[in-house]
Write an enzyme that holds these catalytic residues in place. Structure first.
Site, mmCIF file in Angstrom:
data_model
loop_
_atom_site.group_PDB
_atom_site.id
_atom_site.type_symbol
_atom_site.label_atom_id
_atom_site.label_comp_id
_atom_site.label_asym_id
_atom_site.label_seq_id
_atom_site.Cartn_x
_atom_site.Cartn_y
_atom_site.Cartn_z
ATOM 1 N N ASP A 307 0.893 -1.136 -0.069
ATOM 2 C CA ASP A 307 -0.063 -0.103 0.172
ATOM 3 C C ASP A 307 0.887 1.094 0.078
ATOM 4 O O ASP A 307 2.077 1.168 0.201
ATOM 5 C CB ASP A 307 -1.056 -0.046 1.148
ATOM 6 C CG ASP A 307 -2.044 0.870 1.029
ATOM 7 O OD1 ASP A 307 -2.094 1.705 -0.076
ATOM 8 O OD2 ASP A 307 -3.263 0.751 1.671
HETATM 9 C C1 BGC Z 1 -5.111 3.069 -0.209
HETATM 10 C C2 BGC Z 1 -5.088 2.101 -1.035
HETATM 11 C C3 BGC Z 1 -5.072 2.767 -2.665
HETATM 12 C C4 BGC Z 1 -3.799 3.388 -2.725
HETATM 13 C C5 BGC Z 1 -3.549 3.771 -4.025
HETATM 14 C C6 BGC Z 1 -3.812 4.033 -0.397
HETATM 15 O O1 BGC Z 1 -3.907 5.265 0.640
HETATM 16 O O2 BGC Z 1 -4.958 2.520 1.218
HETATM 17 O O3 BGC Z 1 -6.331 1.414 -1.106
HETATM 18 O O4 BGC Z 1 -5.077 1.698 -3.445
HETATM 19 O O5 BGC Z 1 -3.542 4.563 -1.600
HETATM 20 O O6 BGC Z 1 -4.445 4.849 -4.391
#
Ligand code: BGC
Length: 761
Positions: A307
């Site tokens: 993540d």
């Molecule tokens: C979120 C993810 C997301 C990623 C990219 C993160 O802050 O937890 O779910 O896919 O950002 O946007």
């Protein structure tokens, strides 16, 4: 062998690209001619790709390898239409970026892809990822609402549409489905998943993976899916986003991980490692989770992306003392791509050179990433999603909008319908439409609304206008905003209601109040909305409350006092149409709750598949498991949802009194439409293993079926319970069926059920 030694030559620059081009980019025939000693006829498509990857790996420098594992974000500067900086363009040329997130558009992704393919030494194409969560331009209901349909085939089609649109705009990979189980509605990300139940969550996880990836990745419109956030992110203490998760391996296996397993079984190509720690080990540095369980036990073959900055956050967790250590920990654990920390690309070069990190870990991760790029066909068709004509014609098509309306209709859950006030008569004389969400075209899109635009949204006001007869008067007053503290407009709203025969009051949350970093400690209607509702109630006019929200709310006062409650979540672009369809009876609601509605925040976590305890609640005994000030029961249980007709259940039946451990058993029930309208009912099957070596929940969902019944029609609905459905992890963490008594329950929600029993010998 020949291929390997040939490619291991010391060619560099253009020469290397020329050789590589002939190995990877040309047809199979060329490959066979070039390496005639090699019997490719004996090779599967998979093995051919592996050979190509071997060749490519032999040509790659360490920096280029780590580049494949480096994901970076496009720029959002308004001063330019170009979505990458000059510095990023230079990095692409040097092979230091393998994938992007957040860059959208057939033209722009094509332009950037051309830099990778034509101007980098090895010409390895980039992957473009984006959060396509519940639609792209055609915004569908939020995933929690979609789960309320209990209709996985429909949601598979919705994911297909999202993939079609996104792929037409250059996207090859979505960071979805989000398959985190959420038992705590304070956690804002409950909106992004399928609710509290592992079985329902697994069914939707698989459906969405199929929808995004299509039958074949090479199909036009297919994109790579990504099951996230692995794992147990929804178990955050106190529902506070990113918070610590402390749970047993059993709870991880039984509750939080089944939807991930289902996604893997459905062929998901990628997973995202979560932000949270689990019992002391952060997910993004957890080798047991990402390698032992995911790969060795479940057989996952794709790649794992971290993540956002989760790798560098390993330092904040206190699991690594430097960026280098964080990178080593994550890569060794099994995180293949570093999302925007920049650690793999920067710090790991030295870590490998100084032998702190064995090179095999890098090669293994690169291999996985290249495999996905090959499987997606990027080496042969790097511009497959860069057709600007297709991009223009694919968005918001009538078919897409029609599907979005159907999904929105089926997502609506009717929670209360006192004296059958709904559906409303289209010829009612005067309707007062009240509330901050009644004429709102921003919030119905919900969180993570892709490239959805407020202008595409049909508001409730617009939807209702289109439904009513010309002589019906429609009055509107906002009454208050969603969350401000001002009561100034309430009086005017009351005056409007006083002129009407019925008040339709549209209340709830703002889209930003759920989703990421949107936890709440209070789940009441925010701002002055309860005050508005109470003021309208004092007029004595009948009230239909329509809720828009990203999570279960605490609405005990409303449940007691208003005439009808329609849970509409955030329904996307077709919100107003779908809500009006239900309000006026053109659609008979059939949605069922995928998450429990508590009476008060103090009851949380509150979920239907709980354990019994040694002292189950008994009113006559103080010393049982309960509160002094609130009942144990929820306001609305899991699986609950009313219809404009009535369904009666009778004759529950089991095909056998006793079965062997390896046998199936059939459970059937008669369901009759004993009301006056045709309607759909979602018939639900739950089981309980009454006594086992490890205690089992009071009931667990193991099947459901949607039936459509005309008034007076009766149907026998049958389920098959397999040994898998009856099994659980024993003390050795082995899945077993144990002998003893089982109960099976069938009904229209998790509480109002018929029961039968059988024994396993
Ligand atoms: C979120 C993810 C997301 C990623 C990219 C993160 O802050 O937890 O779910 O896919 O950002 O946007």
């Amino acid at each position: 062998m020949v291929a390997r030694s040939f490619c291991a030559s010391t060619l560099s620059g253009r020469g290397a690209r020329f050789v590589y081009y002939h190995i990877t980019m040309k047809s199979l025939t060329l490959f066979i001619l070039t390496f005639s000693l090699f019997n490719v006829f004996a090779l599967s498509q998979d093995a051919i790709i592996d050979k190509k990857i071997d060749s490519l790996l032999n040509l790659m420098s360490l920096e280029e390898k780590l580049g494949q594992l480096n994901q970076t974000i496009g720029t959002w500067s308004v001063s330019t239409t170009e979505r990458i900086s000059e510095e990023q363009a230079a990095m692409i040329r040097q092979g230091k970026i393998g994938s992007f997130l957040g860059i959208i558009g057939a033209f722009e992704t094509g332009r950037i892809q051309r830099i990778a393919v034509k101007e980098s030494r090895l010409g390895i194409p980039l992957l473009f990822g984006l959060d396509v969560i519940h639609g792209f331009r055609t915004v569908f209901p939020i995933p929690l609402a979609e789960a309320s349909t209990w209709n996985p085939d429909l949601i598979e089609r919705a994911a297909r549409v999202a993939a079609n649109e996104a792929s037409a705009a250059g996207i090859q990979w979505t960071f979805a489905p989000m398959v985190d189980i959420a038992r705590d509605p304070r956690w804002g990300r409950i909106a992004e998943g399928s609710g509290e139940d592992p079985y329902l969550g697994s069914v939707f996880a698989a459906a969405r993976v199929r929808g995004f990836q299509g039958k074949n990745l090479s199909d036009v419109g297919a994109i790579l899916a990504c099951a996230k956030h692995f794992a147990a992110y929804g178990g955050a203490e106190a529902g506070k986003d990113y918070n610590t998760v402390d749970l047993s391996e059993r709870t991880l296996r039984e509750i939080y991980s089944p939807p991930f397993k289902a996604a893997v079984d459905a062929g998901v190509w990628t997973l995202m490692s979560a932000f949270n720690e689990i019992s002391g080990v952060p997910s993004s540095g957890n080798r047991w989770l990402l390698t032992d369980l995911l790969r060795n036990e479940w057989g996952f073959k794709g790649f794992v992306v971290s993540d956002w900055t989760a790798i560098s956050e390993l330092q904040n967790h206190g699991a690594a003392s430097s960026r280098t250590d964080a990178g080593i920990l994550a890569l060794r654990a099994g995180v293949d791509i570093d999302m925007v920390s920049g650690i793999y690309e920067n710090e790991l070069v030295d870590a490998v050179r100084t032998k702190k990190l064995p090179q095999e870990y890098v090669d293994q991760a690169v291999r996985r990433v290249l495999k996905a790029k090959f499987a997606y066909g990027l080496f042969d068709h790097p511009y497959r999603n860069c057709d600007t004509l297709r991009e223009k014609s694919e968005m918001l098509t009538p078919d897409h909008l029609a599907l979005a309306r159907t999904v929105a209709q089926q997502s609506i859950v009717l929670l209360k319908n006192g004296k059958n006030i709904l559906p409303l008569d289209k010829s009612v004389r005067t309707i007062a439409l009240i509330g901050p969400l009644a004429d709102n075209r921003i919030d119905p899109l919900g969180p993570w609304a892709g490239v959805g635009r407020p202008d595409d949204v049909v508001t409730v006001l617009e939807g209702v206008k289109q439904k009513i007869l010309p002589q019906t008067k429609l009055l509107f007053a906002r009454g208050c905003t969603i969350s401000s503290d001002s009561s100034a407009d309430i009086e005017q709203a009351v005056r409007v209601v006083n002129q009407a025969d019925v008040a339709v009051v549209v209340l709830g949350e703002g889209a930003h109040m759920s989703g990421e970093a949107a936890s709440r400690s209070n789940l009441d209607l925010p701002g002055r909305q309860n005050e508005l509702l109470k003021a309208i109630h004092r007029t004595g006019k009948p009230i239909v409350l329509v809720l828009m929200n990203g999570r279960p709310l605490t609405i005990s006062w409303a449940a007691e006092n208003v005439n009808a409650i329609v849970e509409a979540w955030f329904l996307g672009v077709q919100s107003g149409n779908a809500i009006a369809d239900v309000l006026f009876g053109d659609v008979n609601p059939s949605g069922k709750l995928p998450a429990t509605f508590p009476r008060s925040v103090g009851q949380i976590p509150l979920y239907y598949n709980h354990k019994n305890t040694g002292r189950p609640i008994a009113d006559s005994n103080k010393y049982t498991s309960k509160y002094l000030d609130v009942p144990n029961t929820p306001l609305y249980p899991f699986g609950f949802g009313l219809s404009y007709t009535k369904f009666s259940y009778s004759n529950i039946w089991a095909s056998s009194r006793t079965i062997a451990k390896n046998q199936e058993i059939r459970i059937a029930v008669d369901v009759e439409n004993s009301g006056k309208r045709t309607g759909d009912e979602v018939v639900q099957l739950y089981v309980q293993d009454e006594a086992a070596s490890v205690t089992r929940p009071v009931r667990e969902l193991k099947g459901f079926k949607r039936v459509n019944l005309k008034p007076g029609e009766k149907q026998s609905v049958e389920f098959v319970l397999t040994p898998e459905h009856l099994s659980f992890y024993n003390l050795e963490m082995i899945k077993v069926v144990e002998s003893g008594a089982f109960s099976a329950f069938v009904g229209g929600n998790s509480v109002d059920v018929l029961k039968t029993k059988f024994d396993v010998e």
